[in-house]
Write a protein that holds these residues in place. Sequence first.
Motif, short mmCIF file in Angstrom:
data_model
loop_
_atom_site.label_atom_id
_atom_site.label_comp_id
_atom_site.label_asym_id
_atom_site.label_seq_id
_atom_site.Cartn_x
_atom_site.Cartn_y
_atom_site.Cartn_z
N ALA A 1 -37.42 -4.61 4.30
CA ALA A 1 -37.88 -3.57 3.37
C ALA A 1 -36.75 -3.07 2.48
O ALA A 1 -36.97 -2.74 1.30
N ASP A 2 -35.54 -3.02 3.02
CA ASP A 2 -34.40 -2.55 2.21
C ASP A 2 -34.11 -3.54 1.08
O ASP A 2 -33.83 -3.14 -0.06
N ALA A 3 -34.16 -4.84 1.40
CA ALA A 3 -33.93 -5.86 0.37
C ALA A 3 -35.01 -5.80 -0.69
O ALA A 3 -34.74 -5.96 -1.89
N LEU A 4 -36.25 -5.56 -0.27
CA LEU A 4 -37.35 -5.42 -1.23
C LEU A 4 -37.11 -4.22 -2.13
O LEU A 4 -37.26 -4.30 -3.36
N ALA A 5 -36.72 -3.08 -1.56
CA ALA A 5 -36.48 -1.88 -2.36
C ALA A 5 -35.36 -2.11 -3.36
O ALA A 5 -35.48 -1.75 -4.55
N ASP A 6 -34.26 -2.72 -2.92
CA ASP A 6 -33.13 -2.96 -3.83
C ASP A 6 -33.55 -3.86 -5.00
O ASP A 6 -33.22 -3.58 -6.16
N ALA A 7 -34.28 -4.92 -4.69
CA ALA A 7 -34.70 -5.86 -5.74
C ALA A 7 -35.67 -5.20 -6.71
O ALA A 7 -35.59 -5.40 -7.93
N ALA A 8 -36.60 -4.40 -6.18
CA ALA A 8 -37.57 -3.73 -7.03
C ALA A 8 -36.89 -2.73 -7.96
O ALA A 8 -37.22 -2.64 -9.16
N VAL A 9 -35.93 -1.98 -7.44
CA VAL A 9 -35.20 -0.99 -8.27
C VAL A 9 -34.44 -1.70 -9.38
O VAL A 9 -34.43 -1.25 -10.54
N ARG A 10 -33.81 -2.83 -9.05
CA ARG A 10 -33.07 -3.58 -10.08
C ARG A 10 -34.01 -4.05 -11.18
O ARG A 10 -33.70 -3.93 -12.38
N LEU A 11 -35.15 -4.60 -10.81
CA LEU A 11 -36.08 -5.12 -11.81
C LEU A 11 -36.68 -4.00 -12.66
O LEU A 11 -36.79 -4.13 -13.88
N LEU A 12 -37.06 -2.90 -12.03
CA LEU A 12 -37.64 -1.79 -12.78
C LEU A 12 -36.65 -1.21 -13.79
O LEU A 12 -37.05 -0.71 -14.85
N GLY A 13 -35.36 -1.30 -13.48
CA GLY A 13 -34.35 -0.75 -14.38
C GLY A 13 -33.76 -1.74 -15.36
O GLY A 13 -32.83 -1.39 -16.10
#
Length: 391
Positions: A315-327
């Motif tokens: 879940a942490d890897a998912l959150a990090d990747a999602a934040v990078r893409l959204l930004g």
Amino acid sequence: MRIGIVCPYSWDVPGGVQFHIRDLAEHLVALGHEVSVLAPADDETPLPPYVVSAGRAVPVPYNGSVARLNFGFLSAARVRRWLHDGHFDVIHIHEPASPSLGLLSCWAAQGPIVATFHTSNPRSRAMIAAYPILQPALEKIRARIAVSEYARRTLVEHLGGDAVVIPNGVDVGFFERAEPREEWQGSTIGFIGRIDEPRKGLPVLMRALPGILARRPGTRLLVAGRGDADEAVESLPREMRDQVEFLGMVTDEDKARLLRSVDVYVAPNTGGESFGIILVEAMSAGAPVLASDLDAFAQVLDQGRAGELFANEDADALADAAVRLLGDPGRRAELRARGSAHVRRFDWSVVGSDILAVYETVADGAASVAADDRPSLRTRFGLTRDTTPPL
């Protein structure tokens, strides 16, 4: 050509196999072929004109999920009647190794049989144990198709023989032409799948969501699919639950519009996937894709070149990747472009032609192939040794 297609799973319960069979049938009908699909269906289910109901299905645990299948003496009688009335040039059976209409059809059918294997399960003890029962039916199959290399591997390891890999098809243009919905745009993440089926990965996404919202507070998660919405958000802090919108079951049109609208589509599935049709649909719609690094997903996403991958169930890897893409609008635009180019190989114009080539090969009779001394074609289409057309 008169083509009979056997669907193992209940027509009224959405799933990748049903969508594939539906779209294949409609593609073939548009080309002028006569198509009949035999499928389980409840009495009240509205059916397209090419579908024949084999009766109500029952839920059965299968491949880490619960499939609605149809099996038994009454089902066998309906299969025999459908085969007798159809006078098919080719019979295309999906999942012939499952306890379903596919296996019943394989037992009963006479004539050229093509089988498609969708399941990816490298440790299926049940399939190994059932092999002596399945073998007589499977030996009647003239050509085998696997929807991915991982489905092919399952077939080879458990049942023997080989198959040509032809992926699931998608009407790319349908998703490209969809109009975004304004209310679904603006810092949105999309998820489509059965809410109450853990292997579809929504619990992983829910665990990741607090980390996403901590760094991008305005983000919204849009969830489409059947299941208990209240249960799905139980793990979220109450102040974050308003950031999740449950859309319930959506039409094909709204699914396409959702995929056209979101900033990132997330596929957090945890296992049991042999392909990943939703990834192809998302790329067709131009959605940047973020998916768990399942082998099948990595293959669909061109090993991460057409979409980003994160460590499965992390879940942490998912959150990090999602934040990078959204930004990062530039990265999202890059993924849209790569996905749109990559997805062309899954369009029905390509996939349908490959499947028809298999049909024509078995319908013409592999005896002529052997006479022409073209073993490469027999190998490509996974033809059995006994290729003489039945009398």
